[in-house]
Design an enzyme around this catalytic site. Structure first.
Site: not given
Ligand code: AMP
Length: 212
Positions: A87, A126
């Site tokens: 990310r 959602r």
């Molecule tokens: P997601 O379900 O992929 O939208 O992830 C939910 C939350 O987890 C994000 O808003 C971040 O706070 C954290 N997160 C997930 N993947 C990453 C990543 N690769 N780097 C940093 N934070 C992450």
């Protein structure tokens, strides 16, 4: 086959991942799902990540890189689809390095492009099942009974990071820190772009067609 799925939060990465994984027998590695499991289990990692996640900020690179390096190491030889990782450019560089040590590379980067307005509507509507993880939408993907999971009858909840203020933060974070990754990968010529403003099924057809 090793695939990275890029796109803003709410672009449909999780849904498209499931399609690709089903078709090719790859491991679905979602950094967000791993973090949510760590939180639910009350681990040190989960506790560290909590505050960042709830405010829509990114968890620091060093924590994520270590977590995902471990997950990739356990992936089957058929390969994996990365969903939500990398990310940041830092994370992508660390991923390339970890793969390079194993004489591996990323074969394809699938970039799901969606307008911010559509993302906002998708994410704030959602709802998910805290028990089985099934995901619904109050307009586009309603359960049979409002507010109740079709699979197990559990009351559906809104993820704390899907409320409008946090969604705005997540989008801002995406544009500032994650979007530059598209150019990072374009330099190695492996990016496939998809118009993900469409229905999930239409996107599925074009994604699978691109990989066959
Ligand atoms: P997601 O379900 O992929 O939208 O992830 C939910 C939350 O987890 C994000 O808003 C971040 O706070 C954290 N997160 C997930 N993947 C990453 C990543 N690769 N780097 C940093 N934070 C992450």
């Amino acid at each position: 086959m090793r695939i990275v799925l890029l796109g803003a939060p709410g672009a449909g990465k999780g849904t498209q991942c499931k399609n690709i994984v089903g078709q090719y027998g790859l491991l679905h590695l979602s950094s967000g799902d791993i973090l949510r499991r760590e939180r639910a289990a009350g681990t040190e990692l989960g506790k560290k990540a909590q505050g960042y996640m709830d405010s829509g900020a990114l968890v620091p690179d060093e924590i994520i890189i270590e977590m995902m390096a471990g997950a990739i190491e356990e992936a089957p030889s058929a390969g994996f689809v990365l969903d939500g990782f990398p990310r940041t450019v830092n994370q992508a560089v660390a991923l390339d390095k970890a793969l390079d040590e194993r004489s591996q590379t990323i074969d394809a980067v699938l970039n799901l492009e969606v307008d911010d307005k559509i993302i906002e509507a998708r994410m704030t509507g959602r709802r998910s099942c805290p028990k089985c993880g099934a995901v619904y939408h109050i307009v586009n993907l309603k359960p049979k009974t409002e507010g109740i999971c079709d699979n197990d009858g559990t009351e559906l909840v809104q993820r704390p990071d899907d409320n409008p203020e946090v969604v705005a933060n997540r989008l801002e974070t995406y544009h500032r820190l994650t979007e530059p990754l598209v150019d990072y990968y374009r330099n190695s010529g492996t990016v496939y772009d998809f118009d993900a403003n469409r229905d999930a099924d239409e996107v599925k057809v074009s994604v699978l067609a691109s990989k066959s």
